[in-house]
Design a protein around this motif. Structure first.
Motif, short mmCIF file in Angstrom:
data_model
loop_
_atom_site.label_atom_id
_atom_site.label_comp_id
_atom_site.label_asym_id
_atom_site.label_seq_id
_atom_site.Cartn_x
_atom_site.Cartn_y
_atom_site.Cartn_z
N LEU A 29 -25.81 63.51 -3.50
CA LEU A 29 -25.57 62.17 -4.02
C LEU A 29 -26.90 61.44 -4.12
N HIS A 30 -27.26 61.00 -5.34
CA HIS A 30 -28.55 60.34 -5.55
C HIS A 30 -28.44 58.89 -5.98
N HIS A 31 -27.33 58.50 -6.55
CA HIS A 31 -27.26 57.17 -7.14
C HIS A 31 -25.81 56.72 -7.17
N MET A 32 -25.59 55.43 -6.96
CA MET A 32 -24.22 54.92 -6.93
C MET A 32 -24.22 53.47 -7.36
N ASN A 33 -23.35 53.13 -8.28
CA ASN A 33 -23.19 51.75 -8.72
C ASN A 33 -21.71 51.52 -8.99
N LEU A 34 -21.03 50.90 -8.04
CA LEU A 34 -19.59 50.74 -8.11
C LEU A 34 -19.20 49.28 -8.29
N PRO A 35 -18.07 49.02 -8.95
CA PRO A 35 -17.58 47.65 -9.06
C PRO A 35 -17.40 47.02 -7.68
N LYS A 36 -17.73 45.76 -7.55
CA LYS A 36 -17.67 45.08 -6.25
C LYS A 36 -16.27 45.09 -5.66
N ASP A 37 -15.26 44.96 -6.52
CA ASP A 37 -13.88 44.87 -6.03
C ASP A 37 -13.14 46.19 -6.17
N ILE A 38 -13.85 47.29 -6.05
CA ILE A 38 -13.26 48.60 -6.32
C ILE A 38 -12.08 48.92 -5.40
N LYS A 39 -12.11 48.43 -4.17
CA LYS A 39 -11.03 48.76 -3.23
C LYS A 39 -9.69 48.18 -3.66
N ASP A 40 -9.73 47.19 -4.54
CA ASP A 40 -8.49 46.56 -5.02
C ASP A 40 -8.03 47.12 -6.36
N ARG A 41 -8.66 48.18 -6.83
CA ARG A 41 -8.37 48.69 -8.17
C ARG A 41 -7.84 50.13 -8.14
N VAL A 42 -7.24 50.51 -9.26
CA VAL A 42 -6.93 51.92 -9.53
C VAL A 42 -8.18 52.51 -10.19
N VAL A 43 -8.68 53.60 -9.67
CA VAL A 43 -9.97 54.13 -10.09
C VAL A 43 -9.79 55.42 -10.88
N ILE A 44 -10.35 55.43 -12.09
CA ILE A 44 -10.36 56.63 -12.93
C ILE A 44 -11.74 57.28 -12.81
N ILE A 45 -11.79 58.47 -12.22
CA ILE A 45 -13.05 59.21 -12.09
C ILE A 45 -13.12 60.23 -13.21
N THR A 46 -14.22 60.25 -13.96
CA THR A 46 -14.38 61.22 -15.04
C THR A 46 -15.56 62.15 -14.74
N ASP A 47 -15.34 63.44 -14.94
CA ASP A 47 -16.39 64.45 -14.82
C ASP A 47 -16.09 65.51 -15.87
N VAL A 48 -17.03 65.76 -16.76
CA VAL A 48 -16.78 66.62 -17.92
C VAL A 48 -16.30 68.00 -17.50
N THR A 49 -16.96 68.60 -16.52
CA THR A 49 -16.57 69.95 -16.09
C THR A 49 -16.42 69.99 -14.58
N THR A 50 -15.49 70.82 -14.12
CA THR A 50 -15.26 71.01 -12.69
C THR A 50 -15.29 72.51 -12.41
N SER A 51 -16.27 72.95 -11.63
CA SER A 51 -16.39 74.38 -11.35
C SER A 51 -15.96 74.70 -9.92
N THR A 52 -16.86 74.53 -8.95
CA THR A 52 -16.48 74.85 -7.56
C THR A 52 -15.57 73.80 -6.97
#
Length: 478
Positions: free
Chosen positions: A383-406
């Motif tokens: 993990l090198h960098h992180m910028n999350l919405p301030k109120d993220i704990k109160d939200r439904v979060v959609i995580i996107t990653d183009v490919t998933t291998s391991t």
């Protein structure tokens, strides 16, 4: 409170050094190693802590100072403080409840807000705190670091810095006059009236709880070296590698039943084939990534809405509570354009994950199994960098990653979001192409997360396809 190459804070933070996986195969975080350093005022606790940090030479070490947890004073107490008639060296001056809660949350690996205390106004700054997330080692230092039994119970190693009283007084004079705007007479008066009695009555007795006593503080190079070597041995005993463990797991070649998959109609099949076409120009590549991303986003939303038994009105309200977190690499395609075409005005955050070294795709042999080939193609994720919405704990979060291998990167992204207070059931994970192996890893660790993908691959050629799509995405940055 200090941050020494370790915990990252809320906002746009880019780290000099990445953080290796801090969680197990089942997704639960490893407990950080907590070191408590007690001792009299100006005994050299901070100096000892900084030397240990420097000698450890490891990333993700957080220094938390007890001064942050002074109680805010009343108007009457502030007047007493200005007259040097308030006892800052008594246990009652500290908020041990908030202190314990903060260290406990750090121990659990979740994000914490450390108060900021202003010695000029003798109060905590309103609406101001230091948000810390992520630490493999936490060093907590303060005069009463070893005082409270509940706080001591959270520590893995306890140190007491034992420095001659004359040395401590000289240091306190320099510090309080230069850094806190006090006059020499006031400092001496306070020392005789409060500081020395508090040391004799409350601080010195905590020495009996220490695992190691450090005479002369930072001057005791030999003792600090022994302590550092002990910490290194303790950390070495904790295997924080992840991918090597994941690759030893044997999972079915079929996707998990809970994963939503796009119908393999001619449109979807055509787009997937085009993404593998190295002759496809950049604009056509991006167009097809966006098209496919829209379909995956819509499929993921349907899965989540069905789990919530949502009607039309409730669906609109759910969409208003959503945000997106994009998993980014140094290079590669993105699902973000497709997502925002489906959900407008969505708060967007990002998590940058970087491989520890460059990798190349090996040529397969007849003896290669999918798992052995995958092991050759990947490296550990940081993990090198992180910028999350301030109120993220109160939200439904959609995580996107183009490919998933391991599944290692997917696990890390979900773990980061969970550590910021989001409920597992409020996470949707979307990918364009994923291996069955990686999907099983993710569903086993986080069964409540909703997952959707365009294609699931399980054969040896499928692992190579993920690598090719990822490398092909480099053209979007040419």
């Amino acid at each position: 409170m200090g941050d020494s190459g370790g915990g990252i804070t809320d906002g746009d933070q880019k780290l000099k050094r990445g953080r290796f996986p801090w969680f197990s195969l089942d997704g639960t975080p490893h407990k950080p190693y907590i070191i408590g350093i007690g001792g009299g005022s100006a005994s050299g606790k901070t100096s000892v802590a900084n030397i240990i940090i420097k000698e450890l030479g490891v990333p993700w070490v957080v220094l938390v100072q007890m001064d942050s947890f002074y109680k805010s004073l009343t108007k009457e107490q502030i007047e007493q403080a200005y007259q040097n008639n308030y006892n800052f060296d008594h246990p009652d001056s500290f908020d041990f409840d908030i202190l314990e809660e903060t260290l406990k949350n750090l121990k659990d690996g979740v994000q914490v807000d450390v108060p900021v205390y202003d010695f000029n106004t003798h109060s905590r700054l309103k609406d101001t705190s230091t948000s810390i997330y992520g630490a493999n080692i936490v060093i907590f230092e303060g005069i009463f670091a070893l005082h409270d039994p509940k706080v001591r119970a959270l520590m893995d190693l306890m140190l007491f810095v034992d420095t001659d009283s004359d040395v401590r007084l000289a240091r306190r004079l320099r510090r309080d006059i230069a850094e806190r705007g006090r006059d020499i007479h006031g400092v001496l008066s306070q020392y005789k009236k409060y500081v020395k009695p508090a040391f004799d009555d409350y601080i010195y007795p905590t020495m009996k709880h220490a695992d190691v006593i450090v005479p002369r503080g930072s001057d005791n190079v030999a003792a600090i070296s022994v302590i550092t070597q002990h910490i290194i041995r303790e950390m070495d005993a904790r295997d924080l590698s992840l991918r090597s463990q994941l690759l030893k797991m044997n999972y079915p070649k079929e996707k998990p039943a809970s994963v939503a998959l796009l119908d393999a109609n001619p449109e979807v099949s055509s787009m997937l084939l085009l993404l593998q076409d190295k002759s496809l120009d950049k604009s056509d590549f991006a167009f097809n990534v966006d098209r496919l991303s829209r379909l995956v986003v819509e499929r993921g939303l349907v899965e989540y809405e069905m789990s919530q038994e949502a009607n039309v009105d409730r669906v609109l309200k759910l969409h208003q509570k959503m945000c997106a977190v994009e998993v980014t690499r140094t290079k590669g395609p993105s699902m973000l354009n497709g997502l925002t075409q489906v959900l407008n005005h969505l708060p967007v955050g990002s998590i940058m994950l970087v491989q520890t070294r460059d990798v190349t795709s090996p040529k397969p042999s007849s003896e290669d199994s999918p798992t052995s080939l995958l092991a050759k193609e990947v490296a550990e994720i940081e993990l090198h960098h992180m910028n999350l919405p301030k109120d993220i704990k109160d939200r439904v979060v959609i995580i996107t990653d183009v490919t998933t291998s391991t599944g290692a990167a997917a696990m890390m992204a979900v773990r980061v979001v969970l550590d910021h207070g989001v409920k597992e059931k409020n996470i949707i994970f979307l990918s364009l192409v994923a291996t069955a192996h990686g999907l099983h890893v993710l569903t086993n660790a986080f069964p409540a997360v909703k997952i959707a993908t365009a294609e699931v691959v399980s054969e040896m050629d499928g692992f190579r396809r993920i690598s090719e799509i990822g490398h092909f995405g480099d053209r979007s940055f040419c």
